[in-house]
Design an enzyme around this catalytic site. Structure first.
Site, PDB file in Angstrom:
ATOM      1  N   HIS A 230      -9.522  33.136 -15.761  1.00 23.84           N
ATOM      2  CA  HIS A 230      -8.329  33.682 -15.096  1.00 23.84           C
ATOM      3  C   HIS A 230      -8.499  35.165 -14.801  1.00 23.84           C
ATOM      4  CE1 HIS A 230      -5.293  30.639 -14.584  1.00 23.84           C
ATOM      5  NE2 HIS A 230      -5.573  30.137 -15.770  1.00 23.84           N
TER       6      HIS A 230
ATOM      7  N   GLN B 266      -9.842  29.000 -19.351  1.00 23.28           N
ATOM      8  CA  GLN B 266      -8.877  30.054 -19.643  1.00 23.28           C
ATOM      9  C   GLN B 266      -9.475  31.418 -19.323  1.00 23.28           C
ATOM     10  OE1 GLN B 266      -5.789  29.405 -20.466  1.00 23.28           O
ATOM     11  NE2 GLN B 266      -5.433  31.571 -20.172  1.00 23.28           N
TER      12      GLN B 266
ATOM     13  N   GLU C  25       0.116  30.000 -26.144  1.00 22.47           N
ATOM     14  CA  GLU C  25       0.684  29.518 -24.885  1.00 22.47           C
ATOM     15  C   GLU C  25       0.209  28.080 -24.617  1.00 22.47           C
ATOM     16  OE1 GLU C  25      -0.846  31.625 -21.543  1.00 22.47           O
ATOM     17  OE2 GLU C  25       0.581  30.753 -20.125  1.00 22.47           O
ATOM     18  N   HIS C  26      -1.105  27.889 -24.638  1.00 24.22           N
ATOM     19  CA  HIS C  26      -1.693  26.555 -24.468  1.00 24.22           C
ATOM     20  C   HIS C  26      -2.366  26.160 -25.773  1.00 24.22           C
ATOM     21  CE1 HIS C  26      -2.011  28.546 -20.447  1.00 24.22           C
ATOM     22  NE2 HIS C  26      -1.506  27.392 -20.025  1.00 24.22           N
TER      23      HIS C  26
ATOM     24  N   HIS D 291      46.203  39.982 -29.192  1.00 19.00           N
ATOM     25  CA  HIS D 291      45.565  38.674 -29.375  1.00 19.00           C
ATOM     26  C   HIS D 291      46.464  37.782 -30.232  1.00 19.00           C
ATOM     27  CE1 HIS D 291      41.920  40.643 -27.942  1.00 19.00           C
ATOM     28  NE2 HIS D 291      41.217  39.533 -28.079  1.00 19.00           N
TER      29      HIS D 291
ATOM     30  N   ASP E  20      -2.084  22.522 -15.951  1.00 15.15           N
ATOM     31  CA  ASP E  20      -1.917  23.614 -14.995  1.00 15.15           C
ATOM     32  C   ASP E  20      -1.543  23.091 -13.611  1.00 15.15           C
ATOM     33  OD1 ASP E  20      -2.551  25.538 -16.850  1.00 15.15           O
ATOM     34  OD2 ASP E  20      -4.634  25.769 -16.211  1.00 15.15           O
TER      35      ASP E  20
END
Lengths: 436, 436
Positions: free
Chosen positions: B267, B264, B332-333, B425, B366
């Protein structure tokens, strides 16, 4: 009382004319004008509520809504309001709420998973959001039906806590709106509105808990505030003016068609009514009915402005032309007031809600047929959907990898990780390879 | 070569401490800073492309990417690029693409309808979007896996036309990215990027057709442009930095855990790695493994900055504490590197993707396990979902009202329309009542 010759006032196109598609595109396009001063005001409100909490919330409420009532409206007041409204109205809200609930129950989705050839288990979990904020406009456009339509999908989704905010200008609460909150089953109600209410829901204050998503319509300040907090919390679509497209042919009832066009136009001056006619004879009949019925409308002044500024009539030569036109407009509401409405629907790709046949006026969908009345406006039905249970859940991918899977997938991930220069990715996969 | 004592560098919390939740919240929060100058630049680019079309698009591409190549990259070049890449890489991309396609096929949803007690038919139609734009970053962060992950759900949804844009700085195309476009089955590719590419997709130019939705990651300019055109077209989430949360206990393999945290961190400097440990002994073992493995990392410099600035280790006393922490972070993960990962998962409400057990490193997800790697970042898993087929379809409500239905529903709509002051209406409903 002057009876307007509406055939001379409403814009009228022939779809067969080469420039008709472009002309219609210009008439139906709508774009929120980026108002820099409004954005500055909204950003100031957001920052103040974020840093000062309740103090700023009370200050803005006093400034914009002219009262210093307690922020929260306790459940006892909802029950009292429910007891005060007409029994007939209470019964109608309960019946509408039940029908909306039943329809939305069909939107619930289940977790799923499968085992692949390598023995890996792959799937998806679906869970409701924890806490949702529902914005309900106050003042003259305070609609109890909006409470039902925004809250019911969240209830069906299983959202744990639903926080409603509704401005109470001059401290006046709307009994029907509070009654609808009671019927729909919200958890808490705060008498706040505007950008300050959106800020309170997004950031939380001492009194107002922060939510995960904010839904519901509002004015330009509310829309700008929602756009600004998007990403920190989820939001629903930012709605433009509402529109209807009615398709008629020789089988249509011209007075019904005319009233359905009016029911859209009476919303506000920017609302748009579009008539698409497969029959020149029916076009004339609808125009005559409009001239005849219009003087009797309670909201005649709004309707006249809306029709003059925004209405369009388009004559088409075939159902193919009708479908082509409809797919270009991607209308929010689409009434197919023809005998064989199902056949016509087959050619349509984009519409928020489709009303089939002569007995399905938009107003039934607005109130009680079951489907949601929060719909994608201004052509956004090309990519957006009615508000639904799916807006109040979120998904998680789930994967469990077998011994064989870690070998096969590990080889692939190793190659791709190294090709992308992400060697720790590759090595994380390779370490599991080496283990067997 | 200095071996860092990472236990002295990485922030370390005890979840039982009263201030740990707040401290973790401060470490994990992330917010796109509203950069007014950047917004001005982006708004200028959007306005220019909208009014000048290709002329502005070519000008900005020359200015920002330093080339005047043709805007479109023809399909022949994708095939040539595919032939140029290593056969092993081509095979890995094909295998990954097939697995991603298979997983996403499980997300397809069907039309539904039901007939209620009054004989009304109520339902929902689901249709793919007509045309979608996929933004693929260029330069050093050009990842072929991103092409597969963004395009495959749209293909499975049945989107008619998929337009890919990818900047080609100095005119250099990335063979692996073009090969992935060929494998994924995009329809057209344009060698453009930045806010000007988003503008071209949103408004259309002479060369680039306007799309209905824009997905895919990008830099701050791309994100600001997507936020600005949201509403005119659909967009996916605006992504923040990527993060992982790994849960370990005595059953974990410390080197695997360490490498997963590195994968991670490699990145970029803002990526965040969080270790949650049920075992103080394993915490020490993972830290030792990190110190041991870190010098061997190709992207060591990025990893060191990421770990120093953003990593956190939290010791928890129980699985209940672990779940509480995870639900606060909404990672996220989420890797559950423990023997009984399924039991632990039961307590978790919020996560983008859940990796169960020891053999499921994030890197498999991934690249090739099947689920999407486009996931909600920075806590947005509270309300957002992985990219999926559901992002490339839209729904239309459908209602057909029976004779009995128009009577019963007409009464309810009449009451509610009159209560809301929307009498056209009410009258549209009442007219159908009077007819029977």
């Amino acid at each position: 009382m002057s009876v307007k010759p509406w055939r001379d006032v409403i814009r009228h196109l022939q779809w067969s004319d080469a420039d008709a598609p472009t002309a219609l595109a210009l008439m139906t396009q709508w774009e929120a004008v980026a108002d820099l001063q409004l954005n500055d005001t909204v950003n100031g409100v957001l920052a103040a509520v974020r840093s000062e909490g309740d103090v700023a919330l009370v200050r803005f409420t006093e400034q914009f809504d002219r009262h210093r009532n307690a922020l929260e409206i306790p459940a006892g007041e909802w029950a009292a309001a429910r007891a005060r409204i007409a029994p007939e109205l209470e019964a109608a809200l309960v019946a509408a709420g039940e029908r909306v609930r039943e329809y939305h129950q069909h939107q619930s989705a289940a977790d799923w998973s499968y085992t692949d050839a390598l023995g890996n288990s792959l799937g998806q979990r679906i869970r409701p959001l924890d806490r949702v904020g529902v914005y309900v406009p106050g003042g003259k456009a305070a609609y109890p039906s909006s409470v039902l339509m925004n809250v019911m999908p969240a209830k069906v989704a299983g959202v744990s806590e639903i926080i409603m905010v509704v401005p109470t200008p001059d401290g006046v609460v709307n009994d029907a709106v509070l009654a609808a909150a009671d019927i729909a089953g919200v958890d808490r109600v705060f008498g706040i509105g505007g950008a300050q209410a959106v800020a309170a829901l997004a950031f939380g204050t001492e009194s107002v808990p922060a939510v995960d998503k904010i839904v519901g319509p509002g004015n330009a300040y509310v829309a700008a505030a929602k756009r600004a907090v998007f990403g920190r919390v989820g939001i629903d679509m930012i709605a433009g003016p509402s529109e209807i497209l009615v398709v008629c042919d020789d089988s249509s009832n011209p007075e019904w068609v005319a009233m359905d066009l009016f029911s859209q136009a009476e919303h506000d001056e920017m609302a748009q009514s579009i008539l698409v006619s497969l029959s020149p004879r029916m076009t004339t009949a609808v125009l005559d009915a409009m001239s005849r019925l219009l003087p009797s409308l309670e909201r005649r002044e709004i309707v006249e402005v809306s029709l003059r500024e925004r209405a369009v009539i388009v004559d088409v030569a075939s159902t193919e032309q009708a479908c082509e036109l409809i797919n270009q407009v991607a209308p929010e509401h689409l009434e197919l007031c023809v005998d064989d409405s199902t056949a016509l629907m087959a050619g349509i790709r984009h519409a928020g809600a489709i009303f089939l046949g002569h007995r399905a006026p938009e107003s039934l969908g607005d109130y009680c047929a079951g489907p949601n009345h929060v719909l994608p406006t201004s052509g956004t039905a090309r990519f957006a959907s009615p508000l639904g249970v799916y807006d109040f859940v979120k998904r998680s991918s789930v994967m469990q990898i077998s011994a064989e899977g870690s070998q096969v997938l590990g080889q692939i991930a190793s190659v791709l990780g190294r090709a992308e220069g992400l060697t720790a990715h590759a090595r994380a996969a390779e370490m599991r390879l080496a283990h067997d």
